[in-house]
Design a protein around this motif. Structure first.
Motif, PDB file in Angstrom:
ATOM      1  N   LYS A 122      -4.561  -1.996 -14.741  1.00 14.76           N
ATOM      2  CA  LYS A 122      -5.271  -1.183 -13.743  1.00 14.76           C
ATOM      3  C   LYS A 122      -6.677  -1.720 -13.502  1.00 14.76           C
ATOM      4  N   TRP A 123      -7.320  -2.189 -14.545  1.00 12.77           N
ATOM      5  CA  TRP A 123      -8.670  -2.735 -14.414  1.00 12.77           C
ATOM      6  C   TRP A 123      -8.644  -4.103 -13.720  1.00 12.77           C
ATOM      7  N   CYS A 142      -6.264  -5.728 -11.904  1.00 14.44           N
ATOM      8  CA  CYS A 142      -5.674  -5.915 -10.575  1.00 14.44           C
ATOM      9  C   CYS A 142      -6.642  -5.520  -9.463  1.00 14.44           C
ATOM     10  N   LYS A 143      -7.648  -4.718  -9.777  1.00 19.06           N
ATOM     11  CA  LYS A 143      -8.659  -4.376  -8.779  1.00 19.06           C
ATOM     12  C   LYS A 143      -9.550  -5.566  -8.449  1.00 19.06           C
ATOM     13  N   LYS A 144      -9.532  -6.581  -9.305  1.00 18.94           N
ATOM     14  CA  LYS A 144     -10.414  -7.726  -9.152  1.00 18.94           C
ATOM     15  C   LYS A 144      -9.735  -8.927  -8.484  1.00 18.94           C
ATOM     16  N   LYS A 194      -4.185  -6.382  -5.661  1.00 23.96           N
ATOM     17  CA  LYS A 194      -5.165  -5.299  -5.549  1.00 23.96           C
ATOM     18  C   LYS A 194      -4.538  -3.901  -5.648  1.00 23.96           C
ATOM     19  N   ASP A 195      -3.434  -3.677  -4.970  1.00 23.73           N
ATOM     20  CA  ASP A 195      -2.767  -2.369  -4.996  1.00 23.73           C
ATOM     21  C   ASP A 195      -1.401  -2.444  -5.679  1.00 23.73           C
TER      22      ASP A 195
END
Length: 115
Positions: A49-50, A52-54, A59-60
């Motif tokens: 979760k941390w 994949c935002k980067k 991203k989603d």
């Protein structure tokens, strides 16, 4: 926590697959995780979760984890048994001549892309 390093490795593999297949976004990845692989599912998903935002590619992206149970084979009696419950000693004959046949896996099983 080595799960973060594992997540970075997954993302690197996904980038390679995406590049080879001209994919710009991944919506879901399914991971096969062996019960005795040493990777903690909760930590893995938190790190995912941390991380994949980067990365724009994921991203989603949702991660689904399928647990593969640990199974051990006894060389003396030829039986299999649950590794987590009985460890290295065969519950059928008491032998320690055993080895893991399943449950140490860590695989990317499936990758889904948006339609």
């Amino acid at each position: 926590m080595h799960e973060l390093g594992v997540v970075f490795h997954i993302i690197d593999d996904l980038k390679a697959v995406a590049s080879d297949n001209d994919v710009s976004s991944i919506s879901k990845v399914t991971i096969e995780l062996g019960e005795v692989s040493g990777v903690v599912e909760e930590y893995l998903t938190d790190c995912w979760k941390w991380a994949c935002k980067k990365e724009e590619l994921v991203k989603d992206c949702e991660m689904e984890v399928e647990i593969i149970p640990g199974i051990t084979y006894c060389e003396d009696c030829g039986e299999t048994y649950e590794t987590v419950k009985y460890a290295k000693v065969c519950p059928n004959c008491g032998s320690k001549h055993t080895y893991l046949i399943q449950g140490n896996e860590f695989n990317i099983k499936q990758i889904e892309v948006p339609e």
